[in-house]
Design an enzyme around this catalytic site. Structure first.
Site, short mmCIF file in Angstrom:
data_model
loop_
_atom_site.label_atom_id
_atom_site.label_comp_id
_atom_site.label_asym_id
_atom_site.label_seq_id
_atom_site.Cartn_x
_atom_site.Cartn_y
_atom_site.Cartn_z
N HIS A 483 0.82 -1.22 0.00
CA HIS A 483 0.00 0.00 0.00
C HIS A 483 0.86 1.27 0.00
O HIS A 483 0.34 2.38 -0.21
CB HIS A 483 -0.93 -0.01 1.22
CG HIS A 483 -2.23 0.68 0.99
ND1 HIS A 483 -2.47 1.48 -0.10
CD2 HIS A 483 -3.39 0.67 1.71
CE1 HIS A 483 -3.70 1.96 -0.04
NE2 HIS A 483 -4.30 1.47 1.05
N ASP A 487 -2.18 2.28 -4.56
CA ASP A 487 -3.40 2.74 -3.90
C ASP A 487 -4.50 1.70 -4.04
O ASP A 487 -4.45 0.83 -4.92
CB ASP A 487 -3.86 4.07 -4.49
CG ASP A 487 -2.88 5.20 -4.21
OD1 ASP A 487 -2.22 5.15 -3.15
OD2 ASP A 487 -2.78 6.12 -5.04
#
Length: 512
Positions: A483, A487
């Site tokens: 992450h 995204d």
């Protein structure tokens, strides 16, 4: 020139570790004379000389792992060497001690310091990590005594002392990465090294101890046995060896360890009754293989380093299965390889990675490195653990080329013949847990990659299609991603594109 090769090791046993060489280069050997000993997880195998002559070369050193029929050594049938070791075995204790006298003062024959080199690490392995030192600076060492252990992703290599003397310096501490041919430390002159037998006086008195009759002083125990005994603090003199000349083998050490643990359990107070002792007697402690340790370390690094998150979706495999069924016979006839599902998933992932390049990138410090190519890692389960060989430039390959490469890498992985180059450089990975029956799981990233796709079992499930309940072959997909660079929108988009390509493979042809 006669060759000495690894014999058949038994059913399902494909490799062994060189435990000890009974002969050195230059020694005279007789036909069928035992020259070395191999260890496997099941048995200990003695290897005889295939011909009479002089041992001219030792190809596989102690501690190395070798496969069946691998070359161990060469015998020069026409050369003349120094007297065989077996002749010194029949001599008295004083004759046995004469050979190392040239290096008893430390260093080489002239008393000069001797470097401890990094040994050959095997094909395609150029570096290793120093795992642990068995000796400290200032310790006395004997020639061929194990000084330290090196770790690679494939094997563990024990490093013997090249001469007797004193360990004067250590150049590479534990945890240091070293290259083949490098220097680990230095053995200097100035003191007698190693075992107490080296300090035998020059007088004509008989040895006071019964050590010569035991045979253990002049016999090097199996390296694996030494490690087991050292872990439990058991002296080798307390163990009866079953190997050649009373040599302590791995199974002897394990038996001594079990006996020691049983004795400790029976003598120690048990606050909660006999249950704990009974359970201990039924337990077995086995050291992790180097490959398993590497896998464990890398997976834990992934959890500690990446901000790992997993998103899920499901795909209707009807269209892909129908195409595969329709063309599999023609495909195999033309290309000589079966049409499987992995080529569809590989092409679908390559297609999705073009649209969402973050999933194919990696973080390097404060930079993001985007890859304008796809080196696809394909996780393969083997008897020794999970490995991830890489299909290079998979985005440029056809279905047939992908299937051929997967079949080739899979076979080499199961045979233990993958090189380090085969498992390096991947930019994205596919893991198929469905072959083992997994219905849903969260794969762990393969650092430094930022994405891994988990495939699962295809299962018939009721689905609502155009307002009607129908039975469809469904598969859950899982994308684990970093992450920090990917995204949520990008991760979901990637997974949706893979789903669309598999549910309508024509999209791959149209680049949609």
């Amino acid at each position: 020139m006669a060759e000495i090769r690894v014999p058949t090791l038994g059913e399902s046993v494909t490799e062994a570790t060189i435990a000890t060489w009974f002969k050195k280069v230059g020694d005279t050997v007789a036909i069928d004379e035992m020259v070395c000993e191999l260890e496997t997880d099941k048995v200990t195998v003695e290897v005889p000389a295939t011909s009479a002559g002089v041992l001219s070369e030792i190809v596989a050193k102690e501690g190395e792992t070798v496969g069946v029929d691998a070359l161990l050594a060469n015998i020069d049938e026409n050369a003349e060497g120094k007297s065989a070791t077996s002749s010194s075995d029949a001599a008295g204790p004083q004759e046995v001690k004469e050979e190392p006298e040239a290096s008893d003062d430390g260093g080489d024959a002239d008393g000069n310091p001797v470097d401890i080199p990094v040994p050959s690490l095997g094909e395609s392995v150029s570096e290793a990590t120093v795992g642990s030192w068995m000796k400290n600076v200032g310790d006395e060492v004997s020639q061929d005594e194990i000084l330290c252990e090196l770790e690679t992703d494939k094997v563990s290599v024990e490093v013997p002392a090249p001469a007797s003397g004193v360990l004067s310096s250590i150049s590479a501490e534990a945890g240091t990465t070293v290259e083949a041919g490098g220097v680990l430390g230095v053995i200097a002159s100035g003191a007698k090294g190693g075992k107490p037998t080296a300090s035998a006086p020059a007088s004509d008195e008989k040895p006071a101890s019964p050590e010569p009759s035991s045979g253990k002083k002049d016999v090097e125990n199996a390296p694996s046995a030494n490690r087991i005994l050292a872990e439990k603090g058991i002296s080798a003199d307390e163990v009866t060896g079953s190997g050649r000349d009373g040599r302590v083998m791995k199974e002897d050490a394990l038996a001594a360890k079990k006996s020691s643990e049983s004795s400790a359990s029976s003598s120690a107070p048990i606050p909660r009754g006999p249950v704990a002792a009974e359970d201990a007697n039924r337990e077995e402690r086995v050291k992790m293989t180097r490959l398993r340790q590497t896998i464990a370390r890398r997976l834990k690094e992934a959890q500690n380093t990446a901000a790992m998150l997993t998103t899920y979706n499901e795909v209707d495999m009807t269209a892909t299965m129908e195409i595969r069924k329709e063309y599999k016979d023609l495909f195999e006839k033309k290309h000589g390889v079966k049409l499987g599902f992995m080529s569809f998933f590989t092409k679908a992932c390559c297609h999705a990675l073009k649209e969402v390049p973050d999933v194919n990138a990696e973080i390097d410090g404060t930079d993001v490195v985007y890859k304008n190519f796809v080196h696809m890692g394909v996780a393969v389960g083997t008897p020794t653990g999970l490995v991830v060989p890489v299909i290079r430039d998979a985005d440029q390959m056809s279905f047939a080329a992908i299937e051929k490469k997967i079949a080739e890498l899979g076979t080499r992985a199961r045979d233990g013949k993958l090189s380090m180059a085969d498992m390096q450089g991947g930019t994205f990975t596919i893991s198929n847990g469905g072959v083992y029956g997994s219905l849903m799981s969260s794969p762990i990233l393969n650092p430094p990659q930022s994405g891994i796709l988990g495939m699962h079992k295809i299962q018939q499930r009721p689905m609502v299609v155009n307002g009607e309940i129908v039975i469809r072959p469904m598969m859950y997909l899982a994308l684990s991603y970093d992450h920090r660079i990917v995204d949520g929108k990008g991760a979901v988009t990637f997974l949706v594109r893979v789903k669309e390509a598999l549910e309508d493979p024509r999209r791959l042809l149209m680049d949609l």
